[in-house]
Design a protein around this motif. Structure first.
Motif, PDB file in Angstrom:
ATOM      1  N   ASP A  57      34.489  50.432  40.040  1.00 30.87           N
ATOM      2  CA  ASP A  57      34.555  51.892  40.111  1.00 30.87           C
ATOM      3  C   ASP A  57      35.805  52.365  40.839  1.00 30.87           C
ATOM      4  N   SER A  58      36.242  51.591  41.812  1.00 31.28           N
ATOM      5  CA  SER A  58      37.389  51.994  42.629  1.00 31.28           C
ATOM      6  C   SER A  58      38.708  52.011  41.863  1.00 31.28           C
ATOM      7  N   VAL A  59      38.766  51.334  40.724  1.00 28.14           N
ATOM      8  CA  VAL A  59      40.022  51.286  39.969  1.00 28.14           C
ATOM      9  C   VAL A  59      39.894  51.898  38.578  1.00 28.14           C
ATOM     10  N   LYS A  60      38.695  52.284  38.207  1.00 26.64           N
ATOM     11  CA  LYS A  60      38.459  52.831  36.876  1.00 26.64           C
ATOM     12  C   LYS A  60      39.334  54.075  36.661  1.00 26.64           C
ATOM     13  N   GLY A  61      40.004  54.108  35.512  1.00 27.81           N
ATOM     14  CA  GLY A  61      40.886  55.222  35.201  1.00 27.81           C
ATOM     15  C   GLY A  61      42.304  55.037  35.699  1.00 27.81           C
ATOM     16  N   ARG A  62      42.509  54.048  36.564  1.00 26.72           N
ATOM     17  CA  ARG A  62      43.855  53.797  37.102  1.00 26.72           C
ATOM     18  C   ARG A  62      44.404  52.443  36.653  1.00 26.72           C
ATOM     19  N   PHE A  63      43.523  51.464  36.512  1.00 24.73           N
ATOM     20  CA  PHE A  63      43.939  50.120  36.125  1.00 24.73           C
ATOM     21  C   PHE A  63      43.533  49.851  34.677  1.00 24.73           C
ATOM     22  N   THR A  64      44.353  49.047  33.999  1.00 22.93           N
ATOM     23  CA  THR A  64      44.044  48.643  32.630  1.00 22.93           C
ATOM     24  C   THR A  64      44.278  47.149  32.481  1.00 22.93           C
ATOM     25  N   ILE A  65      43.266  46.467  32.010  1.00 24.62           N
ATOM     26  CA  ILE A  65      43.399  45.025  31.767  1.00 24.62           C
ATOM     27  C   ILE A  65      43.604  44.787  30.279  1.00 24.62           C
ATOM     28  N   SER A  66      44.424  43.809  29.978  1.00 23.11           N
ATOM     29  CA  SER A  66      44.649  43.469  28.580  1.00 23.11           C
ATOM     30  C   SER A  66      44.845  41.966  28.462  1.00 23.11           C
TER      31      SER A  66
ATOM     32  N   GLN B 145      47.597  46.282  34.430  1.00 23.47           N
ATOM     33  CA  GLN B 145      48.493  47.404  34.693  1.00 23.47           C
ATOM     34  C   GLN B 145      47.827  48.311  35.705  1.00 23.47           C
ATOM     35  N   MET B 146      48.530  48.543  36.810  1.00 20.07           N
ATOM     36  CA  MET B 146      47.959  49.321  37.898  1.00 20.07           C
ATOM     37  C   MET B 146      48.780  50.585  38.096  1.00 20.07           C
ATOM     38  N   ASN B 147      48.151  51.728  37.900  1.00 17.09           N
ATOM     39  CA  ASN B 147      48.810  53.027  38.053  1.00 17.09           C
ATOM     40  C   ASN B 147      48.180  53.811  39.194  1.00 17.09           C
ATOM     41  N   SER B 148      48.881  54.829  39.627  1.00 17.72           N
ATOM     42  CA  SER B 148      48.384  55.697  40.702  1.00 17.72           C
ATOM     43  C   SER B 148      47.893  54.872  41.887  1.00 17.72           C
ATOM     44  N   LEU B 149      48.703  53.935  42.283  1.00 18.24           N
ATOM     45  CA  LEU B 149      48.298  53.010  43.337  1.00 18.24           C
ATOM     46  C   LEU B 149      48.137  53.716  44.678  1.00 18.24           C
ATOM     47  N   LYS B 150      47.176  53.228  45.434  1.00 15.13           N
ATOM     48  CA  LYS B 150      46.865  53.781  46.743  1.00 15.13           C
ATOM     49  C   LYS B 150      47.029  52.686  47.806  1.00 15.13           C
ATOM     50  N   PRO B 151      47.227  53.081  49.051  1.00 12.14           N
ATOM     51  CA  PRO B 151      47.307  52.061  50.109  1.00 12.14           C
ATOM     52  C   PRO B 151      46.079  51.143  50.141  1.00 12.14           C
ATOM     53  N   ASP B 152      44.928  51.669  49.781  1.00 16.86           N
ATOM     54  CA  ASP B 152      43.714  50.848  49.760  1.00 16.86           C
ATOM     55  C   ASP B 152      43.752  49.757  48.690  1.00 16.86           C
ATOM     56  N   ASP B 153      44.687  49.843  47.774  1.00 20.85           N
ATOM     57  CA  ASP B 153      44.826  48.805  46.753  1.00 20.85           C
ATOM     58  C   ASP B 153      45.589  47.590  47.266  1.00 20.85           C
ATOM     59  N   THR B 154      46.134  47.695  48.454  1.00 15.23           N
ATOM     60  CA  THR B 154      46.873  46.585  49.045  1.00 15.23           C
ATOM     61  C   THR B 154      45.969  45.380  49.234  1.00 15.23           C
ATOM     62  N   ALA B 155      46.370  44.253  48.646  1.00 12.11           N
ATOM     63  CA  ALA B 155      45.554  43.040  48.702  1.00 12.11           C
ATOM     64  C   ALA B 155      46.284  41.903  47.994  1.00 12.11           C
ATOM     65  N   VAL B 156      45.724  40.722  48.123  1.00 10.94           N
ATOM     66  CA  VAL B 156      46.158  39.604  47.294  1.00 10.94           C
ATOM     67  C   VAL B 156      45.295  39.625  46.036  1.00 10.94           C
ATOM     68  N   TYR B 157      45.960  39.693  44.905  1.00 12.06           N
ATOM     69  CA  TYR B 157      45.268  39.752  43.623  1.00 12.06           C
ATOM     70  C   TYR B 157      45.276  38.367  42.981  1.00 12.06           C
ATOM     71  N   SER B 158      44.089  37.902  42.622  1.00 13.01           N
ATOM     72  CA  SER B 158      43.942  36.577  42.024  1.00 13.01           C
ATOM     73  C   SER B 158      43.225  36.680  40.680  1.00 13.01           C
ATOM     74  N   CYS B 159      43.678  35.870  39.743  1.00 10.40           N
ATOM     75  CA  CYS B 159      42.999  35.825  38.462  1.00 10.40           C
ATOM     76  C   CYS B 159      42.065  34.618  38.424  1.00 10.40           C
ATOM     77  N   ALA B 160      41.029  34.739  37.625  1.00  8.59           N
ATOM     78  CA  ALA B 160      40.012  33.701  37.514  1.00  8.59           C
ATOM     79  C   ALA B 160      39.610  33.541  36.054  1.00  8.59           C
ATOM     80  N   LEU B 161      39.268  32.326  35.683  1.00  3.50           N
ATOM     81  CA  LEU B 161      39.017  32.000  34.280  1.00  3.50           C
ATOM     82  C   LEU B 161      37.677  31.292  34.111  1.00  3.50           C
ATOM     83  N   TYR B 162      36.967  31.715  33.063  1.00  2.00           N
ATOM     84  CA  TYR B 162      35.715  31.059  32.667  1.00  2.00           C
ATOM     85  C   TYR B 162      35.827  30.702  31.197  1.00  2.00           C
TER      86      TYR B 162
END
Length: 127
Positions: free
Chosen positions: A62-71, A82-99
């Motif tokens: 919910d925190s990224v809905k409307g701002r982020f797009t995965i493809s 794709q991350m748009n309208s970024l906020k300071p709260d978005d600051t983090a280490v982003y990791s991808c995961a695969l199943y």
């Protein structure tokens, strides 16, 4: 050996945009589920977004809905966030995961279900 590699992190000002990517090597899965999680200092890892190749369904926190797009990466195994309208709260280490295969839609948010992980890429939103 399956390996995931993230790229594209960096520093961006609030309101700016950034794209991160995840590339898979060492495996060829015709059907997979891929997710992005993030972890900020002092906080627990949280789900950001996921995509299933079987039906191209996507899911967002919910925190990224409307701002982020995965493809899905059309040329190879992987994904883009794709991350748009970024906020300071978005600051983090982003990791991808695969199943390998198709996770139930409601289960995409559970990090413990993904056996393959990348090292992560830092995203910092600051002026």
């Amino acid at each position: 050996q399956v390996q995931l590699a993230e790229s594209g992190g960096g520093l961006v000002q609030p309101g700016g945009s950034l794209s991160v990517s995840c590339t898979v090597s060492g495996a060829t899965f015709t059907d997979y589920s891929m997710a992005w999680f993030r972890q900020a200092p002092g906080k627990e890892r949280e789900f950001v977004s996921a995509i299933r190749t079987s039906d191209r369904s996507v899911k967002y926190a919910d925190s990224v809905k409307g701002r982020f797009t995965i493809s899905r990466d059309s040329a190879r195994m992987g994904s883009h966030l794709q991350m748009n309208s970024l906020k300071p709260d978005d600051t983090a280490v982003y990791s991808c995961a695969l199943y390998r295969g198709r996770l139930a839609y409601g289960s995409l948010i559970y990090s413990n279900l993904y056996p393959y992980w990348g090292q992560g890429t830092q995203v910092t939103v600051s002026s």
